[in-house]
Design a protein around this motif. Structure first.
Motif, short mmCIF file in Angstrom:
data_model
loop_
_atom_site.label_atom_id
_atom_site.label_comp_id
_atom_site.label_asym_id
_atom_site.label_seq_id
_atom_site.Cartn_x
_atom_site.Cartn_y
_atom_site.Cartn_z
N LEU A 116 0.84 -1.33 -0.03
CA LEU A 116 -0.42 0.16 0.15
C LEU A 116 0.62 0.80 0.43
N LYS A 117 0.48 2.19 -0.26
CA LYS A 117 1.07 3.59 -0.62
C LYS A 117 0.47 4.28 -0.11
N THR A 166 2.99 15.56 -4.70
CA THR A 166 3.86 15.10 -5.29
C THR A 166 5.36 14.90 -5.12
N THR A 167 5.49 14.98 -3.89
CA THR A 167 7.55 14.79 -3.89
C THR A 167 7.56 13.46 -3.59
N SER A 168 6.95 13.26 -2.10
CA SER A 168 7.19 12.10 -0.81
C SER A 168 6.29 11.31 -1.12
N ASP A 226 9.12 -10.58 4.18
CA ASP A 226 9.41 -9.44 5.24
C ASP A 226 8.54 -8.81 5.60
N PHE A 227 8.32 -7.63 6.05
CA PHE A 227 6.45 -6.69 7.27
C PHE A 227 7.63 -5.51 6.46
N GLY A 228 7.69 -5.15 5.21
CA GLY A 228 8.36 -3.49 5.28
C GLY A 228 7.86 -1.86 5.75
N LEU A 229 8.13 -1.12 5.54
CA LEU A 229 7.64 0.44 5.69
C LEU A 229 9.31 0.95 4.83
N GLY A 230 8.36 1.28 4.30
CA GLY A 230 9.24 3.13 3.00
C GLY A 230 9.15 4.02 2.93
N TYR A 231 10.05 5.08 3.03
CA TYR A 231 9.35 6.47 2.18
C TYR A 231 10.68 7.14 1.10
N ARG A 232 9.89 7.48 0.04
CA ARG A 232 10.89 8.00 -0.93
C ARG A 232 10.31 8.95 -0.86
N GLY A 278 16.15 12.55 -9.52
CA GLY A 278 15.82 11.73 -8.91
C GLY A 278 15.52 11.17 -7.59
N THR A 279 15.60 10.00 -6.73
CA THR A 279 14.91 9.75 -5.98
C THR A 279 15.42 9.30 -4.70
N GLY A 280 15.73 9.49 -3.32
CA GLY A 280 15.99 9.20 -1.82
C GLY A 280 14.82 7.82 -1.53
N PHE A 281 15.74 7.27 -0.20
CA PHE A 281 14.14 6.02 -0.31
C PHE A 281 15.09 5.44 0.59
N ALA A 282 14.39 5.02 1.92
CA ALA A 282 14.76 3.73 3.12
C ALA A 282 13.90 2.89 3.29
#
Length: 186
Positions: free
Chosen positions: A17-18, A23-25, A58-64, A70-74
């Motif tokens: 799910l997102k 528009t940037t994150s 894996d269960f994950g949490l992500g941020y972009r 470009g795009t940074g992500f964690a």
């Protein structure tokens, strides 16, 4: 096997799910397959007599966040199916380019993996040790991956997708007696 909806997505190895913040994150919640483990198409001699190491979920949490082109992500991932019980933190950046129907993006990712995750896949228990495969406990470590991904739009609904990557494994994985290379191409 790809689906990109407004609030959900499905990739070959991930469903999620997102939640967009402008528009940037974006923030993601996802389940992801971990394709490590004992090979399915024949066990190499170095693994004979060892317990099967299953692929994990894996269960994950992500941020972009977008920064120009470009795009940074964690991403924070944790095993939820009881295989490794391990955790991984990924930080990365990708530069997005395009020309006509061709899009490509080089990407670099640093991935810190805890000792549980590395030891499950690359450790050797004392009861599984042999004269050529000593007992080994893999600790936490930091991996580096560089990759190049590309897509080409055949028409508005169909795309060709390709990617190549090279992972430099942490010393705790490289020194395992069941690993024979420090660089892994994919």
């Amino acid at each position: 096997n790809l689906y990109f909806g407004e609030h959900a997505y499905w990739h070959a190895d991930r469903v999620g799910l997102k939640f967009d913040f402008g528009t940037t994150s974006r923030f993601d919640l996802f389940l992801s397959a971990r394709y490590e483990g004992t090979p399915r198409d024949g066990i190499p001699p170095v693994l004979n007599g060892m317990a099967i190491r299953e692929q994990g979920t894996d269960f994950g949490l992500g941020y972009r966040r977008r920064f120009g082109e470009g795009t940074g992500f964690a991403e924070l991932l944790h095993n939820v199916d009881g295989e490794s019980g391990g955790t991984e933190l990924r930080l990365g950046y990708r530069l997005e380019r395009g020309n006509g129907g061709l899009r490509y993006w080089p990407q670099v990712t640093l991935a810190w993996r805890d000792a549980k995750l590395n030891d499950y896949y690359y450790g050797v228990l004392p009861g599984q040790a042999t004269s050529v495969r000593p007992a080994y406990e893999a600790g936490a470590g930091l991996n580096l991956e560089v990759a190049l991904y590309a897509s080409y739009a055949l028409d508005p609904r169909w795309k060709l997708i390709a990617g190549v990557s090279l992972t430099h494994w942490s010393s705790t994985v490289r020194h395992s007696p069941i690993v024979d290379a420090s660089l892994q191409p994919a």
